[in-house]
Design an enzyme around this catalytic site. Structure first.
Site, PDB file in Angstrom:
ATOM      1  N   THR A  37       3.957   2.404   7.786  1.00 21.95           N
ATOM      2  CA  THR A  37       3.208   2.619   6.555  1.00 21.95           C
ATOM      3  C   THR A  37       2.891   4.103   6.470  1.00 21.95           C
ATOM      4  O   THR A  37       2.510   4.708   7.470  1.00 21.95           O
ATOM      5  CB  THR A  37       1.946   1.746   6.524  1.00 21.95           C
ATOM      6  OG1 THR A  37       1.175   2.108   5.391  1.00 21.95           O
ATOM      7  CG2 THR A  37       1.086   1.871   7.769  1.00 21.95           C
ATOM      8  N   GLU A  59      -0.737  -3.369   7.105  1.00 26.53           N
ATOM      9  CA  GLU A  59      -1.561  -3.670   8.284  1.00 26.53           C
ATOM     10  C   GLU A  59      -2.108  -5.100   8.278  1.00 26.53           C
ATOM     11  O   GLU A  59      -2.667  -5.563   9.268  1.00 26.53           O
ATOM     12  CB  GLU A  59      -2.762  -2.708   8.353  1.00 26.53           C
ATOM     13  CG  GLU A  59      -2.424  -1.281   8.724  1.00 26.53           C
ATOM     14  CD  GLU A  59      -2.110  -0.424   7.500  1.00 26.53           C
ATOM     15  OE1 GLU A  59      -1.667  -0.965   6.472  1.00 26.53           O
ATOM     16  OE2 GLU A  59      -2.325   0.802   7.583  1.00 26.53           O
ATOM     17  N   LYS A 109     -15.292  11.825  -7.549  1.00 24.53           N
ATOM     18  CA  LYS A 109     -16.706  12.030  -7.220  1.00 24.53           C
ATOM     19  C   LYS A 109     -17.328  12.972  -8.241  1.00 24.53           C
ATOM     20  O   LYS A 109     -17.163  14.174  -8.159  1.00 24.53           O
ATOM     21  CB  LYS A 109     -16.841  12.559  -5.799  1.00 24.53           C
ATOM     22  CG  LYS A 109     -16.382  11.504  -4.794  1.00 24.53           C
ATOM     23  CD  LYS A 109     -16.408  11.968  -3.368  1.00 24.53           C
ATOM     24  CE  LYS A 109     -15.778  10.897  -2.492  1.00 24.53           C
ATOM     25  NZ  LYS A 109     -14.447  11.218  -1.994  1.00 24.53           N
TER      26      LYS A 109
HETATM   27  P1  AMP Z   1       0.861  -0.963   1.631  1.00 25.90           P
HETATM   28  O1  AMP Z   1       0.459  -0.947   3.041  1.00 25.90           O
HETATM   29  O2  AMP Z   1       1.914   0.035   1.298  1.00 25.90           O
HETATM   30  O3  AMP Z   1       1.233  -2.329   1.179  1.00 25.90           O
HETATM   31  O4  AMP Z   1      -0.383  -0.521   0.754  1.00 25.90           O
HETATM   32  C1  AMP Z   1      -1.606  -1.169   0.839  1.00 25.90           C
HETATM   33  C2  AMP Z   1      -2.537  -0.639  -0.211  1.00 25.90           C
HETATM   34  O5  AMP Z   1      -2.067  -0.978  -1.515  1.00 25.90           O
HETATM   35  C3  AMP Z   1      -3.920  -1.225  -0.165  1.00 25.90           C
HETATM   36  O6  AMP Z   1      -4.722  -0.631   0.832  1.00 25.90           O
HETATM   37  C4  AMP Z   1      -4.428  -0.929  -1.581  1.00 25.90           C
HETATM   38  O7  AMP Z   1      -4.854   0.405  -1.707  1.00 25.90           O
HETATM   39  C5  AMP Z   1      -3.176  -1.110  -2.405  1.00 25.90           C
HETATM   40  N1  AMP Z   1      -3.163  -2.440  -3.007  1.00 25.90           N
HETATM   41  C6  AMP Z   1      -2.529  -3.542  -2.587  1.00 25.90           C
HETATM   42  N2  AMP Z   1      -2.721  -4.566  -3.431  1.00 25.90           N
HETATM   43  C7  AMP Z   1      -3.517  -4.108  -4.417  1.00 25.90           C
HETATM   44  C8  AMP Z   1      -4.086  -4.682  -5.601  1.00 25.90           C
HETATM   45  N3  AMP Z   1      -3.850  -5.922  -5.972  1.00 25.90           N
HETATM   46  N4  AMP Z   1      -4.885  -3.891  -6.359  1.00 25.90           N
HETATM   47  C9  AMP Z   1      -5.132  -2.609  -6.027  1.00 25.90           C
HETATM   48  N5  AMP Z   1      -4.608  -2.014  -4.941  1.00 25.90           N
HETATM   49  C10 AMP Z   1      -3.813  -2.754  -4.143  1.00 25.90           C
END
Ligand code: AMP
Length: 541
Positions: free
Chosen positions: A184, A329, A438
């Site tokens: 990631t 994760e 912010k």
């Molecule tokens: P990844 O590890 O690349 O799948 O990214 C994970 C991140 O994607 C999370 O920590 C969130 O910031 C974002 N994320 C995943 N699902 C959502 C969702 N339904 N709405 C907003 N952000 C999301």
């Protein structure tokens, strides 16, 4: 006193054996990267996965070795997943959308022994090969007749497995053995590896089958647009095996026309992908006056699903949207917004409000929000803080210890997301901790602003970033991509947003841009946007 129940290790191979014995004739089909399509059954798949394991053994791949896959969603990729993990190896799914240097970095970091790749990526593999220190064999996932000319000694997957008998029996070993690896990319530093175990994936699979999660069963026909190289394709390939669901693999195709054809031709009733995929699909459906056939449900996650998208799927096409949240994760499912008895009596509008949230914690995961000092915050639907999770399919550290200790003293993993949780348990992401704006000591949620701006009919996609402001520290800048031939002035946008957001959240400026950059996993790349607008001066500054 211990219970007196039988025990066997929770291994990935158990899922495949289940499909082979109980759903031998259930179909899998896919579009091939070399052209054409392919169709076979779980019985065929299981046989070929065993042959894949035998072929890897003949190439001296041993228990615990990492094998990289650089592949689209396909039946061959699925065979590789089960073949590698089933024999005790680690399937390292590489995201081809990462920068070439990052791909070389993660393959070297994982010390992958073999690289299995789709023909699409041959030029990339040739370019990367001189940097790949541990890779001993390159396997292109095609028959010999499609093997590309190369200075590398490239093996044909089909030729390799056709030399095997498929008599392999899946070994038993400790369920905590690593089975999959997915990197990631953080905002800073190198990508970090999340190392899944057989046990964590097995438990996650049991969860995914439930009605209140993805609800996958033997009558499900799935189009998993979500890629197998990202966060286990949300666990769908495992759940399909464990339930005998049909899969239609889209291969290298992500255009709405091809996806729509698969949905109709393959009687797809369940699909899953990030919002950007559905943006294009909804446009296409409206333009061509099409419906979605037998599609019943779509799971949307990976980034916030805007309200208009939920409305369009449900109102225009009769397809239920389940909004999901998760991370690499978290294997990845953490929360999901399926139907809920507790809110059944609410009005349609109120239910839509709830669907815009990222759902309730799935069974097996615990979730809380904390302030910067580590104090738990109330579940009042308003107070937001750092979203923390823990559970048996949540990472406890990154591969090879990168990033050090990632849990707090009570075992909570800080997701880096900012969220609130309401009294029904619905979690709502308000931002990434690093993207929150912010303004004068208060936080403005860029996601809320983006969703509201995207609801304007002229807007195709919206992004909001914080720009330096001498008085408020940061103020929001709205960036929009417009629908073809549409226009909207800043005044019109301000009117549209009035009443939808708190007054002090109103963006200080709006810029129309041609394209919003996306990351390798389909999220808006705020990092690129911040770089692009780093010298921007707000008119209010
Ligand atoms: P990844 O590890 O690349 O799948 O990214 C994970 C991140 O994607 C999370 O920590 C969130 O910031 C974002 N994320 C995943 N699902 C959502 C969702 N339904 N709405 C907003 N952000 C999301």
């Amino acid at each position: 006193m211990l219970g007196l129940m039988q025990d066997w290790p929770l291994l990935i191979s158990k899922m495949l054996e289940h499909a082979e014995i109980n759903h031998p004739r259930r179909e899998l089909m896919g579009l091939l990267p070399e052209g054409g399509e392919f169709r076979y059954t779980y019985a065929d798949m299981a046989l070929r996965a065993r042959k894949c394991a035998e072929a890897l053994q003949s190439l001296d791949v041993k228990f615990g070795d990492c094998v990289a896959t650089l592949c689209w969603n396909s039946h061959r990729h699925m065979e590789a997943w089960f073949g590698i993990s089933g024999m005790g190896g680690v399937t390292h799914t590489v995201n081809p959308r990462l920068f070439a240097e990052q791909i070389a970095y993660i393959i070297n970091h994982a010390e992958d022994k073999v690289l299995m790749y789709d023909i699409t990526f041959h030029p990339l593999v040739e370019k990367l090969a001189p940097q790949l220190k541990s890779v001993r064999h390159y396997i292109c996932m095609v028959g010999k007749e499609h093997l590309p000319e190369s200075s590398l000694n490239v093996l044909s997957y089909e030729e390799l497995i056709s030399a095997e008998k498929g008599l392999y029996s899946w070994p038993e070993f400790d369920e905590n053995t690593a089975c999959g690896l997915c990197y990631t990319s953080g905002t800073t530093g190198n990508p970090k590896g999340v190392l899944y175990s057989h046990r964590s994936n097995f438990l996650h699979t049991l969860l995914v089958l439930g009605k209140d999660t993805l609800g996958i069963g033997s009558t499900t026909s799935i189009l998993p647009v979500v890629p197998m190289f990202h966060a286990n394709a949300w666990g769908i390939p495992f759940a399909a095996c464990a339930s005998g669901a049909k899969i239609a693999f889209n291969g290298p195709h992500h255009d709405p026309e091809t996806l729509h054809k698969l949905i109709i031709d393959e009687d797809v009733n369940f699909t899953a992908a990030v919002p950007t995929v559905w943006l294009g699909m909804l446009d296409y459906l409206v333009k061509h006056d099409l419906d979605l056939g037998k599609l019943e449900a779509v799971t949307i996650g990976g980034a916030a699903c805007p309200r208009f998208m939920i409305e369009a799927f449900q109102e225009k096409f009769g397809v239920r949207v389940n909004h999901a949240w998760g991370m690499t994760e978290t294997s990845p499912l953490g929360s999901l917004g399926t139907e809920n008895a507790a809110v059944a009596d609410l009005s349609k509008e109120e239910k839509l409000d709830i669907q815009c949230k990222q759902g309730r914690t799935v069974f097996g995961v615990e979730m809380t929000i904390k302030d910067d000092d580590g104090n738990e915050l109330p579940r009042d639907g308003e107070t937001s803080g750092r979203l923390m999770v823990r559970g048996p399919w949540i990472a406890k550290e990154y591969f090879r210890g990168d990033g050090g200790n990632i849990l707090d003293e009570n075992g909570w993993f800080d997701t880096g997301d900012v969220a609130c949780i309401d009294a029904h348990g619905y979690m709502q992401i308000t931002d990434r901790a690093k993207d929150v704006i912010k303004s004068g000591g208060e936080w403005i949620s860029s996601i809320d602003l983006e969703n509201e701006a995207a609801a304007h009919p002229a807007v195709k996609e919206a992004a909001v970033i914080g720009i330096f402001h001498p008085k408020w520290n940061e103020r929001p800048l709205l960036l929009v991509v417009l629908e073809d031939g549409a226009s909207v002035s800043f005044d019109e946008m301000t009117q549209h947003l009035t009443g939808r957001i708190a007054k002090w959240w109103m963006p200080d400026a709006m810029e129309v841009i041609d394209e919003i950059p996306h990351t390798a996993t389909g999220k808006i790349s705020k990092k690129d946007l911040r770089e692009q607008f780093k010298d921007y001066t707000l008119p209010t500054a």
